[in-house]
Design a protein around this motif. Structure first.
Motif, mmCIF file in Angstrom:
data_model
loop_
_atom_site.group_PDB
_atom_site.id
_atom_site.type_symbol
_atom_site.label_atom_id
_atom_site.label_comp_id
_atom_site.label_asym_id
_atom_site.label_seq_id
_atom_site.Cartn_x
_atom_site.Cartn_y
_atom_site.Cartn_z
ATOM 1 N N ASN A 31 -53.713 -29.847 10.307
ATOM 2 C CA ASN A 31 -53.559 -28.733 11.240
ATOM 3 C C ASN A 31 -54.321 -29.257 12.504
ATOM 4 O OD1 ASN A 31 -54.311 -26.234 12.700
ATOM 5 N ND2 ASN A 31 -52.461 -25.596 11.800
ATOM 6 N N ASP A 109 -48.064 -32.008 18.339
ATOM 7 C CA ASP A 109 -49.416 -31.060 18.207
ATOM 8 C C ASP A 109 -50.597 -32.269 18.589
ATOM 9 O OD1 ASP A 109 -48.019 -28.781 17.714
ATOM 10 O OD2 ASP A 109 -48.068 -29.343 15.590
ATOM 11 N N ASN A 151 -48.564 -26.080 17.337
ATOM 12 C CA ASN A 151 -48.273 -25.626 15.774
ATOM 13 C C ASN A 151 -47.056 -24.690 15.935
ATOM 14 O OD1 ASN A 151 -50.388 -27.168 14.903
ATOM 15 N ND2 ASN A 151 -51.964 -25.930 15.760
#
Length: 201
Positions: A31, A109, A151
């Motif tokens: 992430n 991302d 995201n």
């Protein structure tokens, strides 16, 4: 003595193959995050991977082998997280990801995250004057725009220009360890293997 210690078989994997595995693992579990303070001109960039505590040793090995980031336990001791935030550590990570491109839409991302890092680093070189402060404010606004499209908030997906998807055995292994699933269908007494990804138009 040291000869009595068992060699970790993961150490026998070459750096090139390990980096391929890492990129696959990040494609599955990574992430890319931007944290922007509300009142101050401070912005933090990080990559994090959260796993169940049972998989702590995996993240500890990644941290140890790369010599970047930290591993800690969160959320009532059930989640273990590898997080990379230090500027020099981010540069090491970026060097890997620029040579071995992410294959999933997580690449989008990454591109926004990297653009934001470069914008903020450039803005920090601005003089501490009213003009310099306005440059930082404009940059902060642009970074907030980039963050808003990352995201779960992504609205545009592949294909994008000049992006080549390359599946290597070690990338697939890393991706499999992140998003793969093995099971047994007790109704039909059959084994099941699956990979699941979010569907986007």
């Amino acid at each position: 003595g040291s000869q009595d210690k068992m060699c970790d078989p993961r150490d026998l994997v070459s750096d090139n193959d390990f980096y391929d595995w890492l990129v696959g693992f990040i494609d599955a579990e990574g992430n890319f995050t931007i944290k922007v303070s509300e009142n101050k001109f401070t912005i933090q960039f990080l990559l994090k991977i959260d796993l169940h505590l049972d998989d702590k040793s995996v993240l500890e090995y990644v941290c140890k082998r790369l010599q970047i980031g930290t591993v800690g336990i969160y959320e009532s001791s059930s989640i273990v997280r590898w997080v990379v935030t230090k500027s020099s550590d981010l540069d090491k990570l970026i060097a890997i990801l620029n040579k071995r491109t992410l294959n999933t839409t997580k690449y989008l991302d990454y591109l926004k995250w990297l653009e934001a890092i470069n914008l903020w680093r450039q803005a920090k070189l601005s003089p501490n004057t009213q003009l310099g402060k306005s440059v930082k404010l404009a940059t902060r606004t642009k970074i907030l725009e980039l963050k808003a499209g990352m995201n779960k908030n992504k609205t545009s997906f592949f294909p994008i220009a000049n992006h080549e998807i390359i599946i290597t055995p070690y990338w697939f292994l890393g991706f499999l360890e992140g998003d793969g699933s093995f099971g047994i269908n007790t109704l039909h007494f059959s084994t099941i293997f699956s990979l699941e990804q979010r569907y986007t138009e």
